[in-house]
Design a protein around this motif. Sequence first.
Motif, mmCIF file in Angstrom:
data_model
loop_
_atom_site.group_PDB
_atom_site.id
_atom_site.type_symbol
_atom_site.label_atom_id
_atom_site.label_comp_id
_atom_site.label_asym_id
_atom_site.label_seq_id
_atom_site.Cartn_x
_atom_site.Cartn_y
_atom_site.Cartn_z
ATOM 1 N N GLY A 141 0.832 -1.205 0.000
ATOM 2 C CA GLY A 141 0.000 0.000 0.000
ATOM 3 C C GLY A 141 0.868 1.258 0.000
ATOM 4 O O GLY A 141 2.091 1.181 0.108
ATOM 5 N N LEU A 142 0.242 2.427 -0.110
ATOM 6 C CA LEU A 142 0.987 3.692 -0.148
ATOM 7 C C LEU A 142 1.831 3.907 1.099
ATOM 8 O O LEU A 142 2.978 4.329 1.017
ATOM 9 N N SER A 143 1.263 3.585 2.257
ATOM 10 C CA SER A 143 1.972 3.820 3.525
ATOM 11 C C SER A 143 3.241 2.962 3.597
ATOM 12 O O SER A 143 4.268 3.402 4.106
ATOM 13 N N GLY A 144 3.176 1.741 3.058
ATOM 14 C CA GLY A 144 4.343 0.854 3.048
ATOM 15 C C GLY A 144 5.485 1.430 2.235
ATOM 16 O O GLY A 144 6.643 1.416 2.659
ATOM 17 N N TYR A 145 5.149 1.976 1.055
ATOM 18 C CA TYR A 145 6.177 2.599 0.218
ATOM 19 C C TYR A 145 6.778 3.818 0.919
ATOM 20 O O TYR A 145 7.993 3.999 0.924
ATOM 21 N N PHE A 146 5.919 4.634 1.485
ATOM 22 C CA PHE A 146 6.389 5.850 2.146
ATOM 23 C C PHE A 146 7.368 5.516 3.272
ATOM 24 O O PHE A 146 8.453 6.094 3.362
ATOM 25 N N GLU A 147 6.999 4.558 4.101
ATOM 26 C CA GLU A 147 7.857 4.179 5.241
ATOM 27 C C GLU A 147 9.208 3.635 4.773
ATOM 28 O O GLU A 147 10.264 4.005 5.307
ATOM 29 N N ILE A 148 9.165 2.759 3.771
ATOM 30 C CA ILE A 148 10.410 2.160 3.272
ATOM 31 C C ILE A 148 11.306 3.207 2.605
ATOM 32 O O ILE A 148 12.516 3.238 2.829
ATOM 33 N N LEU A 149 10.715 4.102 1.811
ATOM 34 C CA LEU A 149 11.510 5.140 1.147
ATOM 35 C C LEU A 149 12.126 6.109 2.164
ATOM 36 O O LEU A 149 13.253 6.578 1.977
ATOM 37 N N GLN A 150 11.390 6.387 3.236
ATOM 38 C CA GLN A 150 11.928 7.251 4.295
ATOM 39 C C GLN A 150 13.126 6.579 4.980
ATOM 40 O O GLN A 150 14.125 7.214 5.286
ATOM 41 N N LYS A 151 13.015 5.274 5.212
ATOM 42 C CA LYS A 151 14.123 4.514 5.825
ATOM 43 C C LYS A 151 15.342 4.527 4.909
ATOM 44 O O LYS A 151 16.476 4.626 5.374
ATOM 45 N N LYS A 170 -4.495 5.987 -11.962
ATOM 46 C CA LYS A 170 -4.754 6.947 -10.873
ATOM 47 C C LYS A 170 -3.820 6.747 -9.664
ATOM 48 O O LYS A 170 -3.732 7.611 -8.801
ATOM 49 N N ASP A 171 -3.129 5.618 -9.628
ATOM 50 C CA ASP A 171 -2.189 5.362 -8.518
ATOM 51 C C ASP A 171 -0.844 6.061 -8.715
ATOM 52 O O ASP A 171 -0.076 6.209 -7.761
ATOM 53 N N VAL A 172 -0.535 6.449 -9.955
ATOM 54 C CA VAL A 172 0.824 6.888 -10.269
ATOM 55 C C VAL A 172 1.235 8.136 -9.483
ATOM 56 O O VAL A 172 2.312 8.160 -8.880
ATOM 57 N N ASN A 173 0.397 9.181 -9.469
ATOM 58 C CA ASN A 173 0.770 10.417 -8.761
ATOM 59 C C ASN A 173 1.052 10.182 -7.275
ATOM 60 O O ASN A 173 2.118 10.554 -6.783
ATOM 61 N N PRO A 174 0.115 9.546 -6.532
ATOM 62 C CA PRO A 174 0.404 9.318 -5.112
ATOM 63 C C PRO A 174 1.619 8.414 -4.877
ATOM 64 O O PRO A 174 2.364 8.618 -3.926
ATOM 65 N N LEU A 175 1.836 7.456 -5.761
ATOM 66 C CA LEU A 175 3.014 6.587 -5.624
ATOM 67 C C LEU A 175 4.310 7.369 -5.839
ATOM 68 O O LEU A 175 5.268 7.219 -5.090
ATOM 69 N N LYS A 205 2.625 11.383 -16.190
ATOM 70 C CA LYS A 205 2.591 11.392 -14.716
ATOM 71 C C LYS A 205 3.946 11.048 -14.136
ATOM 72 O O LYS A 205 4.401 11.663 -13.172
ATOM 73 N N LEU A 206 4.609 10.051 -14.712
ATOM 74 C CA LEU A 206 5.907 9.594 -14.194
ATOM 75 C C LEU A 206 6.996 10.658 -14.320
ATOM 76 O O LEU A 206 7.873 10.772 -13.470
ATOM 77 N N TYR A 207 6.930 11.435 -15.403
ATOM 78 C CA TYR A 207 7.983 12.432 -15.653
ATOM 79 C C TYR A 207 7.530 13.850 -15.344
ATOM 80 O O TYR A 207 8.228 14.815 -15.694
#
Length: 212
Positions: A141-151, A170-175, A205-207
């Motif tokens: 999920g989004l929270s998992g990515y955020f936590e791992i990227l912060q680490k 629609k997931d691309v921007n928040p990811l 969206k990616l770029y």
Amino acid sequence: MYNKLQYISQGNTIEDQLRNIHHALDAGCDWIQMRFKNQTEKNCFLLAEEVKLLCEEYLANFIVNDNLYLAQQIAADGVHLGLSDMKIDEARAILGSEKIIGGTANTFEDIENHAKNGCNYIGLGPFRFTNTKEKLSPILGLSGYFEILQKMKKNKIEVPIYAIGGITLKDVNPLMETGIHGIAVSGIITESDEKKILIQQLNEKLYANVIV
């Protein structure tokens, strides 16, 4: 730096695979990961030969999923290894420093290990449930990515991270806001009737925040 959009191929036959890969290339995708599970060595080799020619024609990166020796034999651009496949450092010793080696990760510890062993990029997932993969790791999920990227930031680990697993437009921007480098997708492209438009939208969206 590597392309932000990776297409992971689908299809149960050589013909299906080639059609899907050709369509993705035609629509503007320039990174192909050939994923052809539960097949004979001969079929994998025959497909890889054809895909290599296609990728050369379209100036696209060609990565072989799981099969390091096939990647070596066919002189692909690199290999993507799952958590239960050959270790990254062993693969690097065989392929040398020039080839791209990607690895699958589900946790920060996986990333730490891959980065230490010379992985070029990491497919981190799954983002959500997907039918593409038989044995699915815990959903991030989004929270998992955020936590791992912060680490990763905190530990000064710099390796491109690709989100994978059931990603939609629609997931691309928040990811991307979590700090990932890009996305690896399969079904969304394979099943699209408007592949060219979809890939254009995904790339926009990616770029979006990339300064040229």
